[in-house]
Design an enzyme around this catalytic site. Structure first.
Site, PDB file in Angstrom:
ATOM      1  N   ASP A   1       0.839  -1.213   0.000  1.00 36.51           N
ATOM      2  CA  ASP A   1       0.000   0.000   0.000  1.00 36.51           C
ATOM      3  C   ASP A   1       0.871   1.259   0.000  1.00 36.51           C
ATOM      4  O   ASP A   1       2.064   1.216   0.328  1.00 36.51           O
ATOM      5  CB  ASP A   1      -0.961   0.006   1.191  1.00 36.51           C
ATOM      6  CG  ASP A   1      -0.264  -0.010   2.549  1.00 36.51           C
ATOM      7  OD1 ASP A   1       0.750  -0.733   2.685  1.00 36.51           O
ATOM      8  OD2 ASP A   1      -0.712   0.711   3.458  1.00 36.51           O
TER       9      ASP A   1
ATOM     10  N   GLU B   1       0.007  -1.090   5.721  1.00 34.54           N
ATOM     11  CA  GLU B   1       1.126  -0.713   6.599  1.00 34.54           C
ATOM     12  C   GLU B   1       1.009   0.748   6.980  1.00 34.54           C
ATOM     13  O   GLU B   1       1.272   1.146   8.113  1.00 34.54           O
ATOM     14  CB  GLU B   1       2.469  -0.959   5.878  1.00 34.54           C
ATOM     15  CG  GLU B   1       3.693  -0.809   6.780  1.00 34.54           C
ATOM     16  CD  GLU B   1       4.246   0.602   6.899  1.00 34.54           C
ATOM     17  OE1 GLU B   1       5.054   0.844   7.786  1.00 34.54           O
ATOM     18  OE2 GLU B   1       3.848   1.496   6.105  1.00 34.54           O
TER      19      GLU B   1
HETATM   20 ZN   LIG Z   1       6.748   2.267   4.055  1.00 30.03          ZN
END
Ligand SMILES: [Zn+2]
Length: 387
Positions: A76, A138
């Site tokens: 992401d 994340e």
């Molecule tokens: Zn990163």
């Protein structure tokens, strides 16, 4: 048809073309990666999210029955909304030695190097397998990697150690700060502002809590117990406040969003328990005198622990050896590395690109960084074949 082999730059171009902003799906990117790996004879396994729009991907290159070297990256990226880009963020654009695009640095560059190298890993007679650990979400609190970590040693083979390729300009990072987010909800009692003694002002009570957080922040800054970090201390910050309805109404509620980033030497408990003690002893009694149901509740909304690799860490020792370096560094951003370490998998952070470019408009990576990273992956292949 012979399977396609893409250079790191060509692979990065492909990966950047998928808009994998955390709130959006990453499945088209994962389908592409699965197909690419399969075309080179590499099987992969998904670890999907509960909402069905995201998935992690785990793959093993080499023997499946011995612990491997994990190469970890998140798929992401942070949003581009509100940022002033001079190129299309989802079209990799080269200007001189720089490759511009959202995620070029954080951290599709590392994933591109790994995928470009995957056919070479596959050709080698690896004694130690290479594990690919690609996650999601994340950038919204390292939440996506957690279900995959839970499966390591169960459905998925456990790694011996994990190399997390967050941008460190290919320097070896063995420590980072924690990130802890909280919401404190103050509940008082509404009244006419002309009858303040009949109400409990939640915003003014919240103000006392904010003052206490400010005092804690000041003290931690003076303590400076993280000399390796920049800045060298734990910091506490109140970032968002909501409360009240009108100027002439005693406000009945106030929400405070706050967070701290702690160095490994600071016990996170110290901060939360100090605020709780202050709330209970200094703020709440006067509120309850007027309104017994008045309350102050703090809920932890996010938590990424700090990383502090122990002396002789297998991951750090191997990264230093293979990168040909003898010095380690500490950084102030959080990574999935601390979650792997906490789960018992020795971890180290080393990846291409500079963190200064991450999350910024006109994010870029120097093409030379991809070359250095590819060389490092070649060292990993040599080591995994010999050991
Ligand atoms: Zn990163």
């Amino acid at each position: 048809m012979a399977p396609q082999i893409l250079s790191p730059k060509e692979m990065l171009e492909k990966l950047v073309s998928f808009d994998t902003t955390s709130v959006k799906t990453n499945i088209p990117l994962i389908e592409f990666v699965e197909g690419y790996l399969a075309s080179h004879g590499i099987d992969s396994v998904r670890v999907p999210s509960g909402n069905g729009i995201h998935t992690s991907l785990h793959a093993v290159i080499g023997p499946g029955d011995v612990p491997g070297i994990g190469l970890s990256g998140h798929t992401d990226v942070v949003p581009v909304e509100g940022q002033n880009w001079s190129t299309n963020p989802f079209t990799l654009t080269q200007k001189g030695s720089r490759l511009y695009g959202r995620g070029a640095c954080d951290m599709k560059g590392f994933i591109a190097c790994i995928l470009s190298h995957a056919p070479k890993f596959k050709e080698r007679d690896l004694k130690t397998p290479i594990h690919l650990l690609f996650s999601y979400d994340e950038e919204v609190g390292c939440t996506g990697v957690r279900p995959m970590i839970e499966e390591l040693g169960g459905r998925l083979p456990a790694p011996r150690l994990v190399i997390v390729g967050e941008p460190t300009s290919m320097k070896v990072v063995d420590a980072h700060k924690s990130i802890n987010g909280f919401e404190t909800v103050v509940t008082g009692l509404e009244s006419h502002s002309g009858k303040p003694h009949l109400g409990v002002n939640a915003i003014m009570a919240a103000g006392k809590l904010v003052s206490e957080l400010t005092r804690i922040d000041d003290e931690l800054r003076m303590r400076a117990d993280g000399p390796r970090f920049d800045p060298p201390y734990t910091n506490v910050a109140v970032s968002l406040i909501e409360g009240g309805t009108a100027r002439n109404i005693t406000p009945k509620s106030c929400n405070i969003s706050w967070m701290f980033r702690s160095v490994p030497a600071t016990d996170p408990e110290e901060i939360t328990s100090r605020l709780a003690k202050f709330a209970k002893e200094e703020v709440l009694p006067a509120m309850k005198d007027v309104y017994p149901d008045a309350s102050i509740e703090t809920v932890q909304k996010s938590r990424v622990p700090s990383l502090n690799a122990p002396e002789g860490s297998p991951a750090v020792s191997l990264a230093l050896k293979l990168a040909g370096q003898n010095e380690t560094f500490a950084v102030s951003y959080g990574t999935e590395g601390s979650l792997f370490e906490e789960a018992g998998f020795s971890s180290v952070i080393i990846g291409p690109g500079s963190i200064s470019q991450a999350h910024a408009p006109d994010e870029f990576i120097e093409e030379s960084e991809l070359e250095v990273c590819s060389g490092f992956l070649g060292q990993i292949a040599d080591y995994a074949e010999a050991n």
